[in-house]
Design an enzyme around this catalytic site. Structure first.
Site, PDB file in Angstrom:
ATOM      1  N   HIS A 164     -37.654 -20.316  -5.396  1.00  0.00           N
ATOM      2  CA  HIS A 164     -36.732 -19.514  -4.580  1.00  0.00           C
ATOM      3  C   HIS A 164     -37.068 -18.027  -4.591  1.00  0.00           C
ATOM      4  CE1 HIS A 164     -34.454 -23.133  -4.013  1.00  0.00           C
ATOM      5  NE2 HIS A 164     -34.129 -23.228  -5.285  1.00  0.00           N
ATOM      6  N   HIS A 224     -37.145 -23.732 -11.973  1.00  0.00           N
ATOM      7  CA  HIS A 224     -37.756 -23.634 -10.640  1.00  0.00           C
ATOM      8  C   HIS A 224     -37.281 -22.407  -9.866  1.00  0.00           C
ATOM      9  CE1 HIS A 224     -33.924 -24.996  -8.959  1.00  0.00           C
ATOM     10  NE2 HIS A 224     -34.414 -24.974  -7.744  1.00  0.00           N
ATOM     11  N   HIS A 241     -14.933 -58.365  17.842  1.00  0.00           N
ATOM     12  CA  HIS A 241     -14.040 -59.406  18.366  1.00  0.00           C
ATOM     13  C   HIS A 241     -12.561 -59.069  18.216  1.00  0.00           C
ATOM     14  CE1 HIS A 241     -17.741 -61.379  16.723  1.00  0.00           C
ATOM     15  NE2 HIS A 241     -17.753 -61.977  17.906  1.00  0.00           N
ATOM     16  N   ASP A 278     -32.112 -27.627 -13.671  1.00  0.00           N
ATOM     17  CA  ASP A 278     -33.469 -27.099 -13.526  1.00  0.00           C
ATOM     18  C   ASP A 278     -33.426 -25.610 -13.186  1.00  0.00           C
ATOM     19  OD1 ASP A 278     -36.036 -26.355 -12.824  1.00  0.00           O
ATOM     20  OD2 ASP A 278     -36.507 -28.292 -11.922  1.00  0.00           O
ATOM     21  N   ASP A 309     -36.354 -26.263  -1.669  1.00  0.00           N
ATOM     22  CA  ASP A 309     -36.372 -27.553  -2.369  1.00  0.00           C
ATOM     23  C   ASP A 309     -36.556 -28.710  -1.399  1.00  0.00           C
ATOM     24  OD1 ASP A 309     -36.059 -26.525  -4.985  1.00  0.00           O
ATOM     25  OD2 ASP A 309     -33.952 -26.154  -4.552  1.00  0.00           O
TER      26      ASP A 309
HETATM   27 FE1  FES Z   1     -15.816 -60.192  14.723  1.00  0.00          FE
HETATM   28 FE2  FES Z   1     -15.186 -57.969  13.450  1.00  0.00          FE
HETATM   29  S1  FES Z   1     -13.930 -59.174  14.670  1.00  0.00           S
HETATM   30  S2  FES Z   1     -17.117 -58.896  13.511  1.00  0.00           S
HETATM   31 FE    FE Z   2     -33.275 -25.032  -5.965  1.00  0.00          FE
END
Ligand code: FES
Ligand code: FE
Length: 416
Positions: A214, A209, A104, A206, A349
């Site tokens: 890897h 792993h 708006h 970790d 991962d």
């Molecule tokens: Fe109406 Fe932002 S102006 S929701």
């Molecule tokens: Fe990793």
């Protein structure tokens, strides 16, 4: 909360209940207790260098605009119109003196104030108190050497206190050279069907792993070491407030240019940050709850929660500002090869974390906790480096940092 957390999780003993990764009610409680109260990483100052620059992100599931107002001050606001909630800013980042809502037309200045309302005279009869209807501010915003954090908790300790010992290690990311660090390239953002805590605790320490998950990347030399050479000298640093990281003895990785660059700046690092950080390099870590710098790959990332089994991963590439351009470009390429949705290491991962969550949804497996007991009772036994490095140090292969991460989780979630 209907679930008795104490019955399903005990970080001190390394037993972490599976419901922590699957349960909707626990997840909602995390948004309240963790993401509404902890300091959360927002962005880096180099992403909003000029007055009017903005960057949109999230704190938990709240959309947030971080902006530098026309006077140069950094503020953050919830990205939701005060009229009927429309997202005020739909861009990822940019520069604007004001934001006009697309629904708006209410308009906000880059200081968050409501400065324009269509039909203010003929429809509102000037009865709307515009002072009262600015964007909702993030309660505290602060930065540590360019890393900008925010918290919704007015009573939270200062950012400096929250980061605590982690600042020593963050300096290796943002203060290695004169001029600090900067973000380069764009960003990677992707959804992973996992719980945010799994990547956060993984990055916190970790190391276990790496040779399994890897292996294929190690075999082609992506880590800079052969798989047989994985038993590297290093250690785990467990820090207060749930933070943690891994360090390893310094060796240069990457391609030719960046390797030469790293070697050339070592004396400067020693001078600026001290000998210990020139000798041992931070590898990867996590600032509780969901910010993880991966030093080795020059990436920082945030694990945005999106549900018990959904995480939105955001990844940046970060380099020393003073690095030559060709080095920066090479580092960016190396980061993309290793990490991000198409990266060699990330994909490994990217398979593990979702499947850890998926299997834990089962009814029969639900009472069986994860086992995070590695190194229990030997959490703080690396005497050798205690005086030189902040934090409580343990063997490189240890789940002490995961226990520290979940201890903090239990504390913030009020499990007692
Ligand atoms: Fe109406 Fe932002 S102006 S929701
Ligand atoms: Fe990793």
């Amino acid at each position: 909360m209907a679930i008795d957390l104490k019955a399903i999780t005990n970080a001190d003993s390394g037993l972490i209940g599976r419901k922590l990764f699957t349960d909707r009610e626990i997840y909602e409680e995390e948004l309240e207790r963790i993401f509404a109260r902890c300091w959360l990483f927002l962005t880096h100052e180099t992403q909003i260098p000029n007055p009017g620059d903005f960057f949109t992100t999230y704190m938990g599931e709240d959309p947030v605009i971080v902006m530098r107002d026309s006077a140069g001050k950094i503020n953050a606001f919830i990205n939701s119109c005060r009229h009927r909630g429309m997202k005020v800013c739909r861009a990822d980042q940019g520069n604007a003196a004001s934001f006009t809502c697309a629904y708006h037309g209410w308009t906000y200045g880059n200081d968050g104030k409501l400065i324009g309302v269509p039909n203010f005279q003929d429809a509102y009869f000037e009865q709307l108190d515009m002072e009262q209807w600015g964007l909702v501010p993030v309660t505290q915003v602060d930065s540590y050497k360019g890393l900008i954090f925010g918290t919704f908790d007015a009573t939270a300790a200062s950012l400096r206190d929250y980061l605590g010992e982690m600042t020593f290690y963050l300096d290796y990311l943002v203060d290695r050279r004169e001029g600090g660090a900067e973000v380069i390239g764009g960003m990677h953002k992707w959804i992973s069907p996992t719980n945010w805590k799994l990547p956060a605790e993984n990055f916190a320490g970790d190391s276990y792993h790496i040779p399994t998950a890897h292996m294929s990347a190690l075999m082609i030399g992506a880590s800079g070491r052969a798989p047989s050479d994985f038993e590297i000298a290093g250690f785990t640093a467990r820090l207060d407030n749930g933070h943690g990281l891994l360090l390893r003895s310094t060796f240069s990785v990457g391609a030719e240019l960046s390797r030469q660059y790293e070697e050339s700046i070592r004396p400067e690092i020693a001078r600026r940050l001290g000998e210990p950080l020139a000798e041992f390099t931070p590898l990867v870590g996590t600032v509780f709850p969901n910010f993880s710098p991966f030093y080795n790959q020059r990436t920082i990332r945030v694990w945005h929660p999106r549900g018990p089994d959904k995480t939105e991963v955001w990844a940046w590439c970060m380099v020393d500002k003073a690095a030559p351009d060709d080095v920066k470009q090479e580092i960016l390429k190396l980061y993309q090869q290793g990490f991000g949705p198409g990266g060699m290491l990330e994909q490994d991962d990217g398979e593990n974390w979702p499947l850890c969550v998926q299997t834990s949804k089962g009814r029969a497996i639900s009472p069986y906790p994860f086992n995070e007991t590695m190194g229990l009772g030997k959490d703080f036994d690396s005497e050798r480096y205690n005086e030189r490095f902040p934090g409580r140090l343990a063997h490189f292969l240890s789940e002490t940092n995961a226990r520290g991460f979940y201890q903090q989780w239990e504390k913030v979630m009020n499990v007692s």
